[in-house]
Motif scaffolding. Structure first.
Motif, short mmCIF file in Angstrom:
data_model
loop_
_atom_site.label_atom_id
_atom_site.label_comp_id
_atom_site.label_asym_id
_atom_site.label_seq_id
_atom_site.Cartn_x
_atom_site.Cartn_y
_atom_site.Cartn_z
N ALA A 13 37.13 10.84 9.80
CA ALA A 13 36.99 12.09 8.27
C ALA A 13 37.10 13.68 8.56
CB ALA A 13 36.09 11.58 7.15
N VAL A 14 37.24 13.93 9.15
CA VAL A 14 37.07 16.13 10.05
C VAL A 14 38.40 16.30 10.42
CG1 VAL A 14 36.35 17.83 10.77
CG2 VAL A 14 34.97 15.81 9.18
N VAL A 15 38.40 15.33 11.12
CA VAL A 15 39.71 15.24 12.30
C VAL A 15 40.61 14.13 11.59
CG1 VAL A 15 41.02 14.36 14.03
CG2 VAL A 15 38.69 13.94 14.43
N LYS A 57 32.35 16.85 20.28
CA LYS A 57 32.11 15.68 21.39
C LYS A 57 33.16 14.36 21.61
CE LYS A 57 27.69 13.10 22.99
NZ LYS A 57 28.63 11.09 22.72
N TRP A 58 32.97 14.40 20.08
CA TRP A 58 34.56 13.07 19.59
C TRP A 58 35.69 12.86 20.41
CZ3 TRP A 58 39.14 11.94 17.52
CH2 TRP A 58 39.09 10.71 17.48
N VAL A 59 36.11 14.60 20.17
CA VAL A 59 37.45 14.97 20.86
C VAL A 59 37.24 14.99 22.15
CG1 VAL A 59 38.95 17.04 21.04
CG2 VAL A 59 38.09 15.97 18.63
N ALA A 60 36.24 15.41 22.98
CA ALA A 60 36.34 15.00 24.24
C ALA A 60 36.36 13.87 25.22
CB ALA A 60 34.66 16.42 24.76
N GLU A 61 35.24 13.69 24.70
CA GLU A 61 35.15 11.66 24.92
C GLU A 61 35.96 11.10 25.25
OE1 GLU A 61 31.56 10.50 23.33
OE2 GLU A 61 30.70 10.88 24.29
N ARG A 62 36.89 11.02 23.53
CA ARG A 62 38.55 10.28 23.90
C ARG A 62 39.37 10.26 24.29
NH1 ARG A 62 34.74 9.33 20.27
NH2 ARG A 62 34.51 7.00 19.35
N LEU A 63 39.21 11.99 24.41
CA LEU A 63 40.50 13.09 25.19
C LEU A 63 40.53 12.18 27.10
CD1 LEU A 63 43.20 14.05 25.22
CD2 LEU A 63 42.35 16.76 25.37
N GLY A 111 44.78 17.10 13.69
CA GLY A 111 43.55 17.68 13.63
C GLY A 111 42.08 18.58 14.79
N ALA A 112 42.68 17.31 15.81
CA ALA A 112 41.90 17.58 17.17
C ALA A 112 41.90 18.86 17.69
CB ALA A 112 41.94 16.34 18.32
N LEU A 143 30.66 22.91 23.79
CA LEU A 143 31.59 21.70 24.18
C LEU A 143 32.57 21.88 24.52
CD1 LEU A 143 29.53 19.00 21.99
CD2 LEU A 143 29.34 18.97 23.67
N ALA A 144 33.72 22.55 23.35
CA ALA A 144 35.49 22.59 23.76
C ALA A 144 35.32 23.03 25.49
CB ALA A 144 35.59 23.14 22.85
#
Length: 209
Positions: free
Chosen positions: A21-23, A66-72, A106-107, A126-127
């Motif tokens: 939702a934030v993304v 963390k979500w962005v990093a893992e999925r990318l 949004g990422a 994390l980024a």
């Protein structure tokens, strides 16, 4: 989003839904202006329900990074699976990265916002860690490409890795400014072709002519 369904979500799934939702919100508005109240409203929840899974806004931002990093990273690794040529792997990663960003605008907004911030937040760390991991992966491929004779022997691997990531970031920024992510996907193959010609060996150039 269905409120009654959310009440029955397991904790981990609720956290993932919050992150998504934030993304989604960050793709439509300035991430710096996103409040916990706006997130809760977007999800049809109360702020109290939101804070049952995250102690504060900083924890939400950390989960988003963390979500962005893992999925990318998973996306680019999957795209390069089964490809023997290092330079072809790089091309697959480049196109997969661009596609991921086009699907989740949004990422990059969140990532750029964190990296530009003055504070050394967990999300910012994390980024930075993701970018370092990405650069190491590229450097390994570049060295493998040089060893195979695909890439120029005198190629500056660190600079080539930096340019790879920077080229994607340039495409992202242009698309965000134009408010049209589709152009980035359309332009990516042509842009990578220019990058590729700058790094491949003379032998590989001859094969392509």
């Amino acid at each position: 989003m269905n409120t009654s369904r959310q009440k029955n979500l397991p904790a981990e799934e609720r956290r993932n839904v919050t992150v998504e939702a934030v993304v989604d919100l960050a793709g439509k508005t300035n991430p710096n202006s996103i409040t916990t109240a706006a997130i809760a409203k977007h999800m049809n929840l109360t702020q109290g329900a939101l804070f049952r899974h995250f102690p504060n806004k900083e924890a939400i931002w950390q989960a988003v990074m963390k979500w962005v990093a893992e999925r990318l990273m998973a996306r680019i690794e999957k795209a390069s699976e089964g490809i023997d040529s290092p330079v072809e792997k790089m091309q697959a990663m480049f196109l997969a990265h661009v596609t991921f960003v086009s699907e989740h605008p949004g990422a990059p907004r969140m990532m750029f916002g964190e990296l530009q911030g003055a504070k050394a937040t967990p999300a910012k760390r994390l980024a930075r860690a993701m970018l370092k991991q990405y650069a190491v992966r590229l450097s390994d491929l570049i060295e493998a490409g040089k060893a195979r004779g695909e890439l120029r022997a005198d190629l500056d691997g660190e600079a080539a890795a930096t340019l790879f990531i920077g080229t994607i970031q340039g495409l992202v920024m242009q698309s965000l400014i134009a408010n049209d992510m589709s152009h980035m996907v359309e332009d990516a193959p042509r842009v990578f072709a220019i990058y590729r010609r700058g790094i491949i060996s003379g032998f590989e150039q001859g094969k392509g002519e």
